[in-house]
Scaffold this motif. Structure first.
Motif, PDB file in Angstrom:
ATOM      1  N   GLY A  82       0.814  -1.201   0.000  1.00 19.97           N
ATOM      2  CA  GLY A  82       0.000   0.000   0.000  1.00 19.97           C
ATOM      3  C   GLY A  82       0.850   1.254   0.000  1.00 19.97           C
ATOM      4  N   ILE A  83       0.287   2.340  -0.506  1.00 17.29           N
ATOM      5  CA  ILE A  83       1.002   3.612  -0.545  1.00 17.29           C
ATOM      6  C   ILE A  83       0.047   4.744  -0.176  1.00 17.29           C
ATOM      7  CG2 ILE A  83       2.644   2.864  -2.309  1.00 17.29           C
ATOM      8  CD1 ILE A  83       1.001   4.539  -4.339  1.00 17.29           C
ATOM      9  N   ASN A  84       0.629   5.903   0.124  1.00 10.52           N
ATOM     10  CA  ASN A  84      -0.134   7.126   0.368  1.00 10.52           C
ATOM     11  C   ASN A  84       0.508   8.238  -0.432  1.00 10.52           C
ATOM     12  OD1 ASN A  84      -1.853   9.099   1.364  1.00 10.52           O
ATOM     13  ND2 ASN A  84      -0.629   9.436   3.205  1.00 10.52           N
ATOM     14  N   ALA A  85       0.550   8.075  -1.744  1.00 15.71           N
ATOM     15  CA  ALA A  85       1.208   9.049  -2.622  1.00 15.71           C
ATOM     16  C   ALA A  85       0.544  10.407  -2.493  1.00 15.71           C
ATOM     17  CB  ALA A  85       1.146   8.574  -4.077  1.00 15.71           C
ATOM     18  N   GLY A  86       1.354  11.440  -2.359  1.00 18.79           N
ATOM     19  CA  GLY A  86       0.833  12.788  -2.287  1.00 18.79           C
ATOM     20  C   GLY A  86       0.512  13.246  -0.881  1.00 18.79           C
ATOM     21  N   GLY A  87       0.393  12.280   0.070  1.00 22.65           N
ATOM     22  CA  GLY A  87       0.104  12.658   1.445  1.00 22.65           C
ATOM     23  C   GLY A  87      -1.136  13.515   1.545  1.00 22.65           C
ATOM     24  N   SER A  88      -1.035  14.604   2.279  1.00 24.38           N
ATOM     25  CA  SER A  88      -2.176  15.499   2.480  1.00 24.38           C
ATOM     26  C   SER A  88      -2.174  16.619   1.451  1.00 24.38           C
ATOM     27  CB  SER A  88      -2.143  16.081   3.902  1.00 24.38           C
ATOM     28  OG  SER A  88      -2.185  15.059   4.862  1.00 24.38           O
ATOM     29  N   VAL A  89      -2.320  16.249   0.194  1.00 23.64           N
ATOM     30  CA  VAL A  89      -2.357  17.240  -0.880  1.00 23.64           C
ATOM     31  C   VAL A  89      -3.650  18.043  -0.748  1.00 23.64           C
ATOM     32  CG1 VAL A  89      -2.455  17.576  -3.377  1.00 23.64           C
ATOM     33  CG2 VAL A  89      -1.034  15.757  -2.418  1.00 23.64           C
ATOM     34  N   PRO A  90      -3.573  19.377  -0.794  1.00 24.19           N
ATOM     35  CA  PRO A  90      -4.793  20.187  -0.705  1.00 24.19           C
ATOM     36  C   PRO A  90      -5.804  19.772  -1.764  1.00 24.19           C
ATOM     37  CG  PRO A  90      -2.842  21.575  -0.552  1.00 24.19           C
ATOM     38  CD  PRO A  90      -2.368  20.204  -0.923  1.00 24.19           C
ATOM     39  N   GLY A  91      -7.090  19.788  -1.380  1.00 25.15           N
ATOM     40  CA  GLY A  91      -8.125  19.346  -2.299  1.00 25.15           C
ATOM     41  C   GLY A  91      -8.107  20.069  -3.630  1.00 25.15           C
ATOM     42  N   THR A  92      -7.749  21.347  -3.611  1.00 29.29           N
ATOM     43  CA  THR A  92      -7.734  22.114  -4.857  1.00 29.29           C
ATOM     44  C   THR A  92      -6.624  21.670  -5.797  1.00 29.29           C
ATOM     45  OG1 THR A  92      -6.384  23.783  -3.731  1.00 29.29           O
ATOM     46  CG2 THR A  92      -8.773  24.170  -3.845  1.00 29.29           C
ATOM     47  N   ASP A  93      -5.635  20.947  -5.256  1.00 25.69           N
ATOM     48  CA  ASP A  93      -4.500  20.528  -6.084  1.00 25.69           C
ATOM     49  C   ASP A  93      -4.581  19.070  -6.518  1.00 25.69           C
ATOM     50  OD1 ASP A  93      -3.403  23.041  -5.746  1.00 25.69           O
ATOM     51  OD2 ASP A  93      -2.204  22.448  -4.008  1.00 25.69           O
ATOM     52  N   LEU A  94      -5.559  18.330  -6.009  1.00 23.71           N
ATOM     53  CA  LEU A  94      -5.665  16.917  -6.353  1.00 23.71           C
ATOM     54  C   LEU A  94      -6.031  16.720  -7.814  1.00 23.71           C
ATOM     55  CD1 LEU A  94      -7.587  15.531  -3.259  1.00 23.71           C
ATOM     56  CD2 LEU A  94      -5.291  14.860  -3.971  1.00 23.71           C
ATOM     57  N   THR A  95      -5.397  15.734  -8.426  1.00 22.30           N
ATOM     58  CA  THR A  95      -5.676  15.420  -9.818  1.00 22.30           C
ATOM     59  C   THR A  95      -6.064  13.951  -9.945  1.00 22.30           C
ATOM     60  OG1 THR A  95      -3.409  14.734 -10.335  1.00 22.30           O
ATOM     61  CG2 THR A  95      -3.915  17.092 -10.518  1.00 22.30           C
ATOM     62  N   VAL A  96      -6.562  13.609 -11.106  1.00 24.93           N
ATOM     63  CA  VAL A  96      -6.882  12.212 -11.386  1.00 24.93           C
ATOM     64  C   VAL A  96      -5.643  11.347 -11.236  1.00 24.93           C
ATOM     65  CG1 VAL A  96      -7.557  10.603 -13.211  1.00 24.93           C
ATOM     66  CG2 VAL A  96      -8.860  12.703 -12.870  1.00 24.93           C
ATOM     67  N   ASP A  97      -4.500  11.856 -11.626  1.00 26.07           N
ATOM     68  CA  ASP A  97      -3.266  11.079 -11.539  1.00 26.07           C
ATOM     69  C   ASP A  97      -2.912  10.759 -10.085  1.00 26.07           C
ATOM     70  OD1 ASP A  97      -2.888  10.906 -14.241  1.00 26.07           O
ATOM     71  OD2 ASP A  97      -1.577  12.660 -14.367  1.00 26.07           O
TER      72      ASP A  97
END
Length: 230
Positions: A82-97
């Motif tokens: 399992g992974i947690n890529a991106g950690g706590s990325v702000p919602g406005t910055d989240l992408t499909v990738d």
């Protein structure tokens, strides 16, 4: 002897689970993407190594073929990678990738591995599949408890899916026990090596399920203290 495969087992919770199950008498195969790290971990544990990248169809199929050549059956499959890529990325910055990267390991990886190893599981007398999920994927935990302070927008949905996969598979394949476990907040690379539990405490739930044999329940979500509210 109980034949057990653990994905992502060259470190962290997977490594600790392998160590404990070997001590319990299991013949453990550890799956890892990196052959060098996997072989070192296997040698340290007294386990057997198979190269396995849960995001790669060819890698998973090759691992299944390798175990079929060695084993007549697989008693326990632990989907631990399992992974947690991106950690706590702000919602406005989240992408499909961002979501695709996490789901490819935490969700689709479970499907790839489970599908590939079904023939070996079906050949076992009391086969068991354990998905390592998280309380961060529990609607109750994230809305009614202090866990709601955590903001992990891709990780939480992926772990909710991992739990529901266990339930869905349990209904679709009643001859195999499928369960999900929450290790609890345990220091691993996924969370920056933070948390109040020891790694041994974090593996209590999965080790318990992996050693129940014919008495293993199905379609449950538990941690080391019992049932996790969904």
């Amino acid at each position: 002897m109980t034949n057990t495969l653990i994905t992502g087992a060259n470190k962290g919770l997977g490594f600790a689970t392998a160590r404990r199950l070997i001590a319990a008498g299991h013949d453990v195969w550890i799956g890892a993407r990196d052959p060098e790290r996997g072989k070192i971990a296997a040698a340290e544990l007294g386990a057997r190594f198979v190269q396995l990248d849960v995001t790669d169809d060819a890698s998973v199929e090759a691992a299944a073929a390798s175990l079929r050549s060695e084993l007549g059956h697989l008693d326990v499959l632990i989907n631990n990678a399992g992974i947690n890529a991106g950690g706590s990325v702000p919602g406005t910055d989240l992408t499909v990738d961002d979501f695709r990267t996490v789901f490819d390991v935490n969700v689709f990886g479970i499907v790839r591995v489970t599908h590939a190893f079904l023939p070996l599981l079906r050949a076992a007398p009391a086969p068991s599949v354990i998905n390592v999920s998280s309380g961060l994927g529990s609607f109750h935990q994230m809305t009614e408890t202090e866990w709601g302070e955590w903001v992990v927008p891709a990780y939480s949905p992926s772990k909710a899916a991992a739990t529901m996969l266990a339930v869905s598979y349990a209904k679709a394949l009643p001859g195999i026990r499928f369960n999900a476990v929450d290790p609890g907040w345990t220091p691993t690379d996924t969370n920056g090596n933070t948390g109040p539990q020891t790694v041994e405490e974090g593996t209590d739930a999965v080790v318990r399920l992996a050693t129940l044999g014919p008495d293993t329940p199905t379609a449950t979500f538990t941690d080391r203290n019992g049932t996790v509210p969904w």
